[in-house]
Design an enzyme around this catalytic site. Structure first.
Site: not given
Ligand code: GLU
Length: 429
Positions: A119
């Protein structure tokens, strides 16, 4: 956690707030104990693989340089390249990004896609920045992380405060550094830049599928059920829209400007139309009565969908929740201390790492399409997504029965079992 958002509705009183990393760790700990995870594996899985902090000097429109702080945390790459979004928000902290990165590891494992978890985040207020400033910030962030990102290494995506536009800048900046177009380095891109059909709606669609799966187990009839959705961004609004299409009455919605209630049901397409024509906010929406965010969370509905951010269901309000089912569109909306209150009240929960996994699942489809150089139809994307969500729901439901635990602990059990088994085969130093 420090939050300096200007919203008085989304943020609960800080008194019952929990550090999101501790919240994640407490569930990880409980599930690891139930699984009888050995100490060494426990140590490996609890520690993020890599944590990067970057300082990003950006020239603002007034000609002055401002330095932003950004993060990228890779929690694990045991199942494959790390995957996870980038958040732009004033409340971003390293602990929050660490928790969100770990949740991505568990989420990808729950839906059985070949990714680890990561993240990113930048402390900024995207609403107060111009498009030019946001582009320079996104390019600066990408350029300082070119060695971390990569289609086989670490693949970012949108999260709160970012969307397809930022992903296009990221793809372009990364591609420049490599001297060739690298579509698969990031997902959630606009369609013309290699995005996938169905990606924008994917998280909301997954929330809808898991809501219906859970309602079937609880024998709740969609035609006679009501729902409140907290948060009206991409996840909240599309979940509300798709759930309404299935015959469920949406009585309450909210965003950072306030909450809105209509006993007879809110026409979600009207609310989306209003928001789009009103600078992206619900403020002034006349089709419903104004209530507080707390009233929305505690309202008498069958289904509650928190789809804003972490830590909104706490020990301060958990005992007041009247919904029979909570489906977590957001990451970490219920803190660990509130879990037992919810469980003892007999409220069913579809936990975040299952409920909102539709987004990363279609991100995976986007990455697969980019690597194949081939485009799938929307129908194909949706069918495959529905199947994965349904199968994952059943897998977690079965674990909940086998271990006689909540769906949340069951989801962690499924995830940790998969990652630890993979780790055993891969081995280490
Ligand atoms: N930000 C989204 C989540 O928390 C999508 C993450 C992604 O598609 O890699 O799942």
């Amino acid at each position: 956690m420090t939050t300096t958002s200007n919203s008085s509705y989304i943020e609960p009183a800080p008194i019952n707030k929990e550090n999101p990393f501790e919240s994640m760790m407490s569930r990880f700990h409980d599930a690891a104990q139930l699984l009888g995870l050995d100490e060494e594996t426990y140590e490996v899985l609890k520690t993020p693989t890599k944590q990067v902090i970057v300082s990003l000097p950006v020239t603002m429109d007034n000609g002055k340089k401002k330095v932003f702080e950004g993060y990228r945390v890779i929690h694990s790459n045991i199942l494959g390249p790390s995957k996870g979004g980038i958040r732009y928000d004033m409340g971003v902290t390293l602990d929050e990004v660490k928790a969100l990165a770990a949740w991505m590891t568990w989420k990808c494992a729950v839906v059985d896609i070949p990714y680890g978890g990561g993240k990113g985040g930048i402390i900024c207020n995207p609403r107060s920045m111009s498009v030019g400033e946001l582009e320079r910030l996104t390019r600066a962030y990408t350029s300082s992380l070119v060695d971390v990102f990569g289609p086989d290494q670490d693949i970012p995506a949108p999260d709160m405060g970012t969307g397809p536009r930022e992903m296009a800048w990221l793809m372009d900046e990364y591609s420049r550094s490599q001297g060739r177009t690298v579509h698969a380095v990031v997902t959630g891109k606009p369609l013309v830049v290699g995005g996938s059909l169905g990606r924008t709606e994917a998280t909301g669609r997954g929330v809808m599928v898991s809501t219906l799966a859970s309602m079937a187990k609880l024998r709740l009839n969609p035609g006679r059920s009501t729902c409140a959705v907290q948060g009206f961004g991409n996840v909240g609004s599309i979940s509300a829209q798709l759930i309404e299409e299935r015959g469920i009455k949406i009585c309450g919605i909210s965003d950072h400007t306030g909450a809105y209630w209509n006993e007879k049901g809110i026409d979600i397409n009207k609310a989306i139309g209003f928001r789009n024509g009103n600078g992206g906010i619900l403020d002034g929406f006349k089709e419903a009565e104004r209530i507080t965010n707390e009233e929305l969370l505690e309202s008498k509905v069958d289904i509650l969908i928190p789809a804003a951010k972490e830590d909104v269901i706490t020990t301060a309000n958990a005992h007041k929740i009247q919904a029979k089912l909570i489906v977590e569109g957001a990451n970490g909306p219920t803190n660990a201390k509130a879990d037992s209150i919810i469980y003892e009240k007999g409220i069913s929960v579809v936990p975040d790492i299952l409920a909102n996994a539709g987004g990363v699942t279609v991100s995976y489809f986007e990455w697969v399409q980019n690597r194949l150089g081939y485009k799938w139809s929307e129908d194909r994307v949706n069918r495959r997504l529905d199947r994965i969500m349904q199968e994952s729901y059943e897998r977690v439901y079965k674990a909940a029965k086998d271990y006689n635990v909540s769906m949340r602990l069951a989801a962690y059990i499924v995830a940790i079992a998969k990652v630890s088994e993979t780790l055993k085969y891969r081995g280490g130093y």
